[in-house]
Scaffold this motif. Structure first.
Motif, PDB file in Angstrom:
ATOM      1  N   GLY A 260      26.814   0.991  31.181  1.00 19.96           N
ATOM      2  CA  GLY A 260      26.631  -0.576  31.086  1.00 19.96           C
ATOM      3  C   GLY A 260      25.465  -1.316  30.230  1.00 19.96           C
ATOM      4  N   VAL A 261      24.740  -0.389  29.830  1.00 12.87           N
ATOM      5  CA  VAL A 261      23.526  -0.782  28.607  1.00 12.87           C
ATOM      6  C   VAL A 261      24.403  -0.753  27.440  1.00 12.87           C
ATOM      7  CG1 VAL A 261      21.575  -0.134  27.401  1.00 12.87           C
ATOM      8  CG2 VAL A 261      21.470   0.075  30.020  1.00 12.87           C
ATOM      9  N   ARG A 262      25.044   0.146  27.151  1.00 13.39           N
ATOM     10  CA  ARG A 262      26.022   0.295  26.046  1.00 13.39           C
ATOM     11  C   ARG A 262      26.836  -1.031  25.804  1.00 13.39           C
ATOM     12  NH1 ARG A 262      26.836   6.932  25.894  1.00 13.39           N
ATOM     13  NH2 ARG A 262      24.451   7.239  25.792  1.00 13.39           N
ATOM     14  N   ALA A 263      27.419  -1.624  26.904  1.00 17.80           N
ATOM     15  CA  ALA A 263      28.331  -2.709  27.119  1.00 17.80           C
ATOM     16  C   ALA A 263      27.556  -3.830  26.518  1.00 17.80           C
ATOM     17  CB  ALA A 263      29.044  -2.859  28.210  1.00 17.80           C
ATOM     18  N   LEU A 264      26.277  -3.748  26.936  1.00 13.38           N
ATOM     19  CA  LEU A 264      25.514  -5.120  26.649  1.00 13.38           C
ATOM     20  C   LEU A 264      25.062  -5.127  25.427  1.00 13.38           C
ATOM     21  CD1 LEU A 264      22.986  -5.154  29.788  1.00 13.38           C
ATOM     22  CD2 LEU A 264      24.991  -6.906  29.246  1.00 13.38           C
ATOM     23  N   GLU A 265      24.951  -3.981  24.720  1.00 14.14           N
ATOM     24  CA  GLU A 265      24.561  -3.759  23.224  1.00 14.14           C
ATOM     25  C   GLU A 265      25.959  -4.110  22.583  1.00 14.14           C
ATOM     26  OE1 GLU A 265      23.061   0.172  22.940  1.00 14.14           O
ATOM     27  OE2 GLU A 265      21.207  -0.299  23.772  1.00 14.14           O
ATOM     28  N   ALA A 266      26.994  -3.465  22.787  1.00 18.21           N
ATOM     29  CA  ALA A 266      28.315  -3.950  22.264  1.00 18.21           C
ATOM     30  C   ALA A 266      28.779  -5.197  22.168  1.00 18.21           C
ATOM     31  CB  ALA A 266      29.292  -3.094  22.731  1.00 18.21           C
ATOM     32  N   THR A 267      28.376  -6.034  23.176  1.00 21.03           N
ATOM     33  CA  THR A 267      28.788  -7.474  23.477  1.00 21.03           C
ATOM     34  C   THR A 267      27.590  -8.506  22.874  1.00 21.03           C
ATOM     35  OG1 THR A 267      27.942  -7.548  25.863  1.00 21.03           O
ATOM     36  CG2 THR A 267      30.162  -7.172  25.285  1.00 21.03           C
ATOM     37  N   GLY A 268      26.733  -7.920  22.392  1.00 20.70           N
ATOM     38  CA  GLY A 268      25.493  -8.644  21.730  1.00 20.70           C
ATOM     39  C   GLY A 268      24.501  -9.474  22.571  1.00 20.70           C
ATOM     40  N   HIS A 269      24.626  -9.159  23.923  1.00 22.75           N
ATOM     41  CA  HIS A 269      23.809  -9.841  24.845  1.00 22.75           C
ATOM     42  C   HIS A 269      22.183  -9.250  24.541  1.00 22.75           C
ATOM     43  CE1 HIS A 269      27.392 -10.860  26.956  1.00 22.75           C
ATOM     44  NE2 HIS A 269      26.413 -11.907  27.248  1.00 22.75           N
ATOM     45  N   GLY A 270      21.308  -9.907  23.874  1.00 21.75           N
ATOM     46  CA  GLY A 270      20.089  -9.533  23.860  1.00 21.75           C
ATOM     47  C   GLY A 270      19.105  -9.734  25.197  1.00 21.75           C
ATOM     48  N   CYS A 271      19.220  -8.946  25.754  1.00 22.57           N
ATOM     49  CA  CYS A 271      18.439  -8.701  27.128  1.00 22.57           C
ATOM     50  C   CYS A 271      17.036  -8.111  26.910  1.00 22.57           C
ATOM     51  CB  CYS A 271      19.186  -7.977  28.243  1.00 22.57           C
ATOM     52  SG  CYS A 271      20.827  -8.479  28.457  1.00 22.57           S
ATOM     53  N   ASN A 272      16.260  -8.678  27.555  1.00 21.14           N
ATOM     54  CA  ASN A 272      14.610  -8.300  27.381  1.00 21.14           C
ATOM     55  C   ASN A 272      14.164  -7.969  28.690  1.00 21.14           C
ATOM     56  OD1 ASN A 272      14.228 -10.842  28.077  1.00 21.14           O
ATOM     57  ND2 ASN A 272      12.673 -11.251  26.565  1.00 21.14           N
ATOM     58  N   VAL A 273      15.035  -8.278  29.856  1.00 21.42           N
ATOM     59  CA  VAL A 273      14.636  -8.022  31.355  1.00 21.42           C
ATOM     60  C   VAL A 273      16.085  -7.131  31.891  1.00 21.42           C
ATOM     61  CG1 VAL A 273      14.220  -8.645  33.690  1.00 21.42           C
ATOM     62  CG2 VAL A 273      13.032  -9.856  31.729  1.00 21.42           C
ATOM     63  N   TYR A 274      15.704  -6.174  32.569  1.00 22.86           N
ATOM     64  CA  TYR A 274      16.710  -5.312  33.305  1.00 22.86           C
ATOM     65  C   TYR A 274      16.271  -5.025  34.821  1.00 22.86           C
ATOM     66  CZ  TYR A 274      18.284  -4.294  28.633  1.00 22.86           C
ATOM     67  OH  TYR A 274      18.818  -4.216  27.369  1.00 22.86           O
ATOM     68  N   HIS A 275      17.197  -5.600  35.446  1.00 22.70           N
ATOM     69  CA  HIS A 275      17.223  -5.768  37.057  1.00 22.70           C
ATOM     70  C   HIS A 275      18.251  -4.775  37.657  1.00 22.70           C
ATOM     71  CE1 HIS A 275      16.733  -8.254  40.771  1.00 22.70           C
ATOM     72  NE2 HIS A 275      16.433  -7.162  41.052  1.00 22.70           N
TER      73      HIS A 275
END
Ligand SMILES: *Cc1c(COP(=O)(O)O)cnc(C)c1O
Length: 851
Positions: A260-275
């Motif tokens: 999931g974290v890798r998918a967020l990186e691959a899709t370019g979502h710059g998240c700074n909070v993880y729930h």
């Protein structure tokens, strides 16, 4: 014959109807009644056959029908209105944008193993998933920048069917993502976007589907791709790994958290909070740590502090048995090389999921919940009472910390208004509230007390009637599907009476929910049901876990009861409880019954759904009801007292239910002394809706998460990462020094007057504290004072920070004062805690030196 290759075929819509696809592909339609009207208009039969999945339906409609619709003026203008409405919803500024403060949140990543957005996306099993779905919808309404991550299962959660003997049968519908409201994400070259994880040495690839929930992207990882070997291909076969046991579930959790974290990186979502919604996605924290160690050169401990600042963990479990645990062996196969990448020993990695470090030597278990708590700087339970339960359950992680100060707070769950409020109630609210109330606009629930009684009652009666027709139809289908002829099943068309007091009970058939409690005294219940002047009818629904024979037996018992020809018109079990059934039930019944074994219901959200529809809760004081019941807004079953003997407890609670029904509920409902509207009933309905309305919504819940968690987590995470993670590094070094030197710390002496005093009198206290190698800037010395309880403990003490005085050889004098706040036996004490501005909770390190 098996297809050698397959490809997706989508419905071909005429250009002028292309908006239909746009509307179908955004799950916002699940809470917009007009959108459902639109789909039904396209083809009512196909709408039913598709089981209310507009994407599947559009694939069933003939080109001729589309051509006809394209020429149909009223249809195209209705379509245009809805298209515009969707565009406006996606574009216009919302609560988030209208707040005055600048927020440091870029994107919140919300992870959950299940999401209950609607029946058309059956990747949920029950409460946890529905809550996650409601979280996304409310975040969308509020405009919170949030992206969700979950798994796409090849088979949906099971559909329940009972055989003629009332025994639950499970059927797992195969899901075809190409016929669902999903789009496959592609990379820059137009090829499907893929992420990879390592599963004990095997490479596992996942593709990523995207669903749109209003403004919120929901990314679903899917391992069913050609390049995987069969065993990796089946990782995402079923929710919670079906019967594959513990290893299967671990593999899913690795794909969810790490993939999931890798998918967020691959899709370019710059998240700074993880729930992390429950512990299942907890590996997301490990993957973020690995990223910081390998890419930014942080040590494991530094990366841990960087990650903790911006990680949130929500626990939903009230019992240890509900937590995922894995054996050391299993963990070693999957995480030994991962530990190397994180530059940490495997034992240290294991220690994250174990209660005490020494447990590493024992053949211990790795607990996802303990890891969740350790990797998250902010953790919460899902109701106030569940907060107490969780603090007590997890206090082993902070052995020196008093249980009520364990750093797990609570944010009570809520439900998404527009999803759960029925059309009859919507009509009333539309008439009396400002437009936009259903989409996060402000709802003045308190104003509902001014609605004329008759109007509210009329809505109630119409909703009950709709519910009765729904049940009759469902029952008929159930009978026919068991091979019973239409004439033999004719009785189904007469069950229930739209005019009588209706009780609903729907939830998972787990032991602690006590689904058969109301049948404790079947004769007494039967008399109530068949009463000539104050009859009641009861509807029950719910699934048992496929491996839980006890739960299945409970269902069977109910079904046997329901087959009594005398009773079958007053008591019904509706099969296949899902969001659709839940909606009709919470909207149609008069009383929502809930009788779990206290305090095992973490929150329970179905009662909130019922409350917004004007049903009145009658519940054990457990979960949310324990904090919301005020004596006027519903009924409480029994008291907060618990008995050791569960059978006796059942007897007491069952008799409390009967007494309430006979003496309070039925008389109030049937009191028509002032005309056709039962005034005293409506009075209670109003107290319930107007008092609970603001609190029970997901809008309030998500607002709480934003203000109490997301924003502080984002700013703290940003601050720790600045200047090449300077603060994270400094804080990790400080923590390690404190841990190492804490044994030096003790309270040597406390001096203070103990002669009787008057309330309001000031008392000075002095303390001598040994700090050893630590300095006064590393600690806070607290003076606690308050009433003294029976066993000598301070009750709800107030805390005063003492000021530091002279210091010699690592020993410091401290002084402080307090005023006695109440009469009676009063006491004080002194304790020392680590103190640093980066500590999220003073208790986070679990270090306390008390006098
Ligand atoms: C709301 C809901 C739940 C949660 O109900 P509880 O009150 O927690 O038992 C479970 N399943 C479905 C389908 C729901 O809609």
């Amino acid at each position: 014959m098996k297809a050698l290759r397959s490809f997706a075929v989508r419905a071909s819509l005429p250009e002028s109807l292309s908006a239909l696809e746009a509307i179908a592909l955004n799950l916002r339609w699940t809470w917009i009644p007009e959108a459902i009207d639109l789909f039904r208009w396209v083809d009512p039969d196909a709408w039913e056959r598709s089981e209310h999945d507009p994407v599947a339906m559009l694939g069933m409609v003939s080109p001729e029908r589309f051509a006809e619709l394209a020429e149909d003026g009223p249809f195209t203008s209705f379509l245009a209105t809805l298209e515009e409405d969707l565009e406006r919803y996606l574009r216009e500024p919302r609560w988030w944008n209208n707040r005055s403060s600048e927020s440091s949140v870029t994107y919140v990543a919300y992870f959950s193993p299940e999401f209950g957005v609607g029946e058309a996306l059956p990747v949920y099993s029950g409460g946890l998933g529905v809550l996650a779905g409601d979280h996304l919808k409310a975040a969308s309404d509020l405009g919170v920048p949030l992206v969700a991550v979950g798994l796409l299962y090849r088979e949906g959660y099971f559909r329940q069917q009972l055989n003629t003997d009332g025994w639950q049968q499970e059927r797992y519908p195969a899901l075809d993502p190409h016929r669902m409201p999903l789009t496959l994400l592609s990379d820059g070259d137009g090829m499907p976007l893929k992420v990879e994880v390592d599963l004990a040495g095997a490479r596992c690839v996942a593709q990523v589907w995207r669903a749109n929930v209003g403004r919120i992207p929901l990314l679903l990882l899917d391992c069913d791709v050609e390049e995987n070997d069969p065993s990796e291909r089946s990782v995402t076969d079923r929710l919670y790994g079906g019967a594959g046991g513990s290893e299967h579930r671990l593999r899913q959790e690795i794909v969810l958290g790490i993939g999931g974290v890798r998918a967020l990186e691959a899709t370019g979502h710059g998240c700074n909070v993880y729930h992390s919604n429950e512990g299942h996605a907890g590996f997301l924290g490990l993957e973020r740590i690995r990223g910081l160690v390998t890419r930014a050169g942080l040590s494991f401990a530094e990366a841990l502090e960087a990650v903790r600042a911006s990680t949130i963990f929500t626990t939903h479990t009230p019992v240890p048995a509900g937590i995922d645990v894995y054996t050391t062996d299993l963990m070693e196969r999957y995480f030994s090389s991962f530990a190397k990448e994180c530059e940490v020993s495997f034992d240290d990695l294991m220690a994250l999921g174990q209660s005490t470090p020494s447990a590493t030597e024992a053949p211990g278990y790795f607990s996802m919940a303990l890891m969740g708590l350790r990797l998250a700087g902010r953790s919460n339970a899902v109701s106030k009472l569940h907060g107490d339960v969780s603090r007590a359950m997890f206090c082993e992680l902070w052995p020196d910390v008093p249980s009520d100060e364990v750093p797990i707070t609570s944010i009570t769950n809520g439900v998404h208004t527009a999803t759960w409020v029925g059309p009859e109630m919507v009509e009333v609210l539309d008439r009396h509230l400002a437009p936009g109330w259903a989409e996060g606009g402000s709802v003045q629930w308190r104003q509902l007390v001014d609605i004329p009684d008759a109007e509210l009652w009329r809505a109630r009666e119409r909703a009950r009637e709709r519910f009765v027709y729904f049940v009759r139809e469902r029952l008929l289908e159930q009978q026919l599907s068991r091979g019973i002829s239409e004439s033999e099943a004719a009785w189904t068309q007469e069950v229930f009476d739209p005019g009588i007091l209706t009780i609903g009970f729907a939830r998972r058939f787990a032991q602690y929910k006590r689904g058969t409690l109301m049948f404790h005294d079947p004769e007494r219940l039967k008399q109530m049901m068949l009463s000539s002047d104050r009859p009641i009818q009861i509807v029950v629904a719910g699934k048992a876990h496929p491996l839980d024979d006890g739960g299945k037996q409970m269902i069977q018992q109910l079904v046997h009861f329901a087959s009594d020809p005398e009773l079958r018109g007053r008591f019904t079990f509706v099969e296949d409880y899902d969001m659709e059934v839940a909606r009709v039930l919470v909207q149609g019944v008069d009383v929502w019954l809930n009788n779990p074994r206290r305090p095992l219901e973490a929150c329970g959200t179905s009662g909130m759904k019922a409350a917004l529809n004007g049903a009145i809760n009658c519940s054990v004081l457990d979960g949310w009801w324990d904090e919301c019941f005020d004596g006027r807004n519903g009924w409480a079953i029994g008291t907060r007292d618990l008995y050791d003997d569960p059978d006796y407890q059942d007897k007491v609670d069952a008799s409390a239910i009967y007494n309430l029904l006979e003496r309070e509920i039925a008389p109030r409902f049937y009191d028509r002394s002032e005309g056709p509207v039962p005034r005293r009933w409506v009075e209670r309905m109003k107290a319930s809706i107007s008092g609970l309305g603001d609190f029970v919504t997901a809008k309030r819940m998500v607002g709480d998460y934003v203000e109490r968690f997301y924003e502080p987590a984002a700013s703290q995470g940003e601050a720790r990462s600045a200047d090449n993670w300077a603060r994270a590094k400094e804080f990790a070094a400080w923590k390690s020094r404190i841990t190492e030197c804490w044994d030096d710390v003790s309270v040597l002496d406390v001096e203070g007057e103990v002669l009787a005093a008057d309330v309001g009198e000031e008392r000075s206290v002095g303390a001598t504290v040994r700090l050893g190698r630590l300095g006064p800037e590393d600690v806070a010395v607290q003076l606690a004072h308050g009433r003294v309880g029976a066993s000598g403990e301070l009750i709800d003490p107030a805390l005063v920070t003492m000021s530091v005085g002279d210091r010699t050889d690592g020993v410091c004098d401290y002084s402080g004062s307090f005023t006695a706040r109440s009469a009676g036996l009063y006491g004080f004490s002194v304790r020392v805690l680590p103190s640093h501005e980066e500590l999220i909770s003073p208790m986070e390190m679990g270090l306390v030196a008390s006098a």
